[in-house]
Design an enzyme around this catalytic site. Structure first.
Site, PDB file in Angstrom:
ATOM      1  N   LYS A  92       0.822  -1.213   0.000  1.00 30.30           N
ATOM      2  CA  LYS A  92       0.000   0.000   0.000  1.00 30.30           C
ATOM      3  C   LYS A  92       0.863   1.273   0.000  1.00 30.30           C
ATOM      4  O   LYS A  92       0.578   2.208  -0.725  1.00 30.30           O
ATOM      5  CB  LYS A  92      -0.930   0.031   1.223  1.00 30.30           C
TER       6      LYS A  92
ATOM      7  N   ARG B 234     -10.586   1.537   8.408  1.00 29.79           N
ATOM      8  CA  ARG B 234     -10.023   0.273   8.860  1.00 29.79           C
ATOM      9  C   ARG B 234     -11.129  -0.686   9.316  1.00 29.79           C
ATOM     10  O   ARG B 234     -10.892  -1.881   9.461  1.00 29.79           O
ATOM     11  CB  ARG B 234      -9.062   0.564  10.028  1.00 29.79           C
TER      12      ARG B 234
ATOM     13  N   ARG C 180      12.517  -9.412   5.625  1.00 28.91           N
ATOM     14  CA  ARG C 180      12.989  -8.040   5.720  1.00 28.91           C
ATOM     15  C   ARG C 180      14.007  -7.907   6.860  1.00 28.91           C
ATOM     16  O   ARG C 180      13.830  -8.443   7.936  1.00 28.91           O
ATOM     17  CB  ARG C 180      11.781  -7.125   5.992  1.00 28.91           C
TER      18      ARG C 180
ATOM     19  N   ARG D 243      13.260  -6.705  12.713  1.00 28.76           N
ATOM     20  CA  ARG D 243      12.395  -6.003  13.673  1.00 28.76           C
ATOM     21  C   ARG D 243      11.326  -6.965  14.191  1.00 28.76           C
ATOM     22  O   ARG D 243      10.881  -7.849  13.471  1.00 28.76           O
ATOM     23  CB  ARG D 243      11.709  -4.807  12.990  1.00 28.76           C
TER      24      ARG D 243
ATOM     25  N   ARG E 272      -0.992  -9.801  13.025  1.00 30.67           N
ATOM     26  CA  ARG E 272      -1.457  -8.627  12.290  1.00 30.67           C
ATOM     27  C   ARG E 272      -2.406  -9.018  11.170  1.00 30.67           C
ATOM     28  O   ARG E 272      -3.404  -8.349  10.920  1.00 30.67           O
ATOM     29  CB  ARG E 272      -0.255  -7.859  11.714  1.00 30.67           C
TER      30      ARG E 272
END
Ligand SMILES: [Zn+2]
Length: 218
Positions: free
Chosen positions: A13, A89, A127, A160, A171
């Site tokens: 996004k 949301r 990542r 992270r 999530r």
């Protein structure tokens, strides 16, 4: 052309919004930026927002709705179109937004970046970031030259906690429960365009551009 962009965390996004903003001169509206501006300016709602954010919990819909509505009522929105990223949301937020859009007489289109969950998990979990210089790597798509070391300063890269697989799955579950119903909501209103976001960035961008071109003329 006013847009809402929806998609799982990791669907791209942010990347696609940046491109659309540059290409079409839209105002980029993210709840994160709106929250930070209100906190910085010490508004009543900003002070409340900060308390929720400091506690690490979602800002309640009522506050978020009023902050976004206040932003949409500012004068620049009269003359320039916008893209909403991270809002709405929930269905409650979408209902509230509908009222605001009626007030400001702005029609919207909704881009839904559809992506496989496993693709998101693969993308996000590979990542790595350098804490020294902030550069972000992806072990699969943009790996460092030397294994697990930053190209710039040779620091060891870290993952992270947000990018750990268990956190990503949590999530995704929250998103599916709260936000995915918006896909049906906007589909029923005939406002939704589904974009295949499993493809490479360039191809996703090309699909979006083509769609926006068609709709800009009509
Ligand atoms: Zn570095």
């Amino acid at each position: 052309m006013n847009l809402i962009i929806l998609g799982l965390p990791g669907a791209g996004k942010g990347t696609q919004s940046d491109f659309i903003v540059k290409k079409y001169g839209l105002i980029h509206l993210s709840t994160g930026d709106i929250f930070r501006n209100n906190i910085r300016n010490g508004t009543t709602l900003g002070i409340k927002t900060k308390a929720y954010m400091d506690a690490g919990i979602y800002v309640p819909d009522e506050i978020t709705n009023n902050l976004v509505a206040a932003r949409l009522l500012q004068s620049d929105i009269k003359t320039t179109d916008f893209i909403l990223d991270g809002y709405p949301r929930t269905i409650d937020q979408a209902n509230f937004l509908d009222q605001t859009l009626l007030t400001i007489k702005k029609p919207i289109l909704v881009l839904y970046l559809a992506i496989n969950e496993q693709t998101v998990i693969d993308r996000l979990s590979s990542r790595r970031v350098c804490l020294q210089c902030g550069r972000v790597y992806n072990l699969k798509f943009s790996p460092p030259k030397i294994n697990n070391k930053c190209d710039i300063d040779n620091q060891t890269l870290i993952q992270r906690s947000d990018d750990k697989e268990t956190t990503i799955k949590t999530r995704l579950e929250i998103y599916k429960k709260e936000t995915l119903p918006l896909v049906t909501y906007y589909q029923n209103k005939g406002l939704l365009k589904t974009i295949d976001a499993n493809l490479e960035n360039d191809k996703v961008l090309a699909t979006i551009e083509q769609y926006l071109l068609e709709n800009d003329n009509g």
